[in-house]
Design a protein around this motif. Structure first.
Motif: not given
Length: 253
Positions: A219-240
């Motif tokens: 992915x392009x630099x500095x785009x993880x919060x917008x484009x990273x699929x795993x950051x679309x609630x998947x990691x958050x749900x697992x952490x919870x």
């Protein structure tokens, strides 16, 4: 009296056949019904098509299945979890905190998660901890090879290029290869990941010839919060989920 308009129907009584577009959705529905036991003649009547047309589509069902299956795209991302840490607000005085020997309790690990676009293939995670053989493992005779994660360790519990390459060769590539062969798909898939400096340059060169069909895109630099699929609630749900499980265990419930 004005002349009558000519009829636009192909047959009197409006018995014209329906025009069915051979879309991916249509072929998927057709294959599902045929594999569930519906006859070709019944499918032809339902979709107002000739038996020969239905048979031609079903004859190439393996090729059709390759086209209607979810694209072989996988995504991975790592996250750190501080699973044992003193709360910010405690009964410890400021004087105690400022003493030379005071070190707050803090224990963390890194977890690498991976899955495909359709969500039906979840890869065994990679877990990096600061200890190779924790005391709890020795006390309970736990075998790391039997864990639902690939266990690795270094002093800072960080993801390194060596560990990532080992995970790709030992876990990721074999699991994805089995998944594609079960679905009768071509051995070609794409792994999308963030632009981590430790992993980015020439990562595909570290793969063996056996897994040269793996294509890696960053992915392009500095785009993880917008484009990273795993950051679309998947990691958050697992952490919870992990936090709630640990809290339950500590309460003794």
């Amino acid at each position: 009296m004005p002349p009558k308009k000519a009829s636009v129907s192909g047959k009197a009584g409006g018995d014209e056949k329906k025009i069915v577009r051979k879309t991916i959705e249509f072929k998927k529905e057709l294959l599902m019904k045929y594999e569930s036991g519906v006859r070709v003649s019944d499918l032809a009547k339902e979709f107002s098509m000739a038996n020969s047309t239905i048979s031609k589509i079903l004859k190439n069902k393996d090729d059709q299945r390759r086209g209607i299956s979810s694209p072989p795209i996988f995504n991975c991302d790592e996250t750190g979890l501080v699973w044992k840490k003193m709360p910010r607000r405690t009964y410890i005085t400021q004087e105690e905190k400022s003493m030379p020997g005071y070190i707050p309790t803090k224990d963390r690990f890194t977890l690498l998660l991976c899955g495909n676009a359709s969500g039906d293939c979840k890869i065994k995670p990679l877990l990096i901890y600061h200890s190779e053989n924790p005391r709890a493992f020795k006390a309970n005779n736990i075998m790391k090879s039997k864990l639902p994660v690939m266990w690795r360790s270094n002093t800072k519990a960080w993801l390194t290029r060596q560990y990532f390459t080992e995970w790709v060769h030992e876990v990721f590539a074999p699991a994805v290869k089995r998944n594609l062969e079960e679905k009768k798909l071509l051995l070609c898939y794409l792994l999308v990941m963030d632009n981590a400096p430790a992993l980015h340059p020439g990562l595909e060169d570290d793969l063996t010839d056996e897994f040269d069909f793996i294509k890696i895109k960053f992915l392009p630099p500095n785009t993880t919060p917008l484009l990273q699929p795993m950051n679309q609630q998947i990691i958050t749900n697992l952490r919870n989920c992990i936090t709630n499980s640990v809290s339950t265990i500590l309460r003794g419930n």
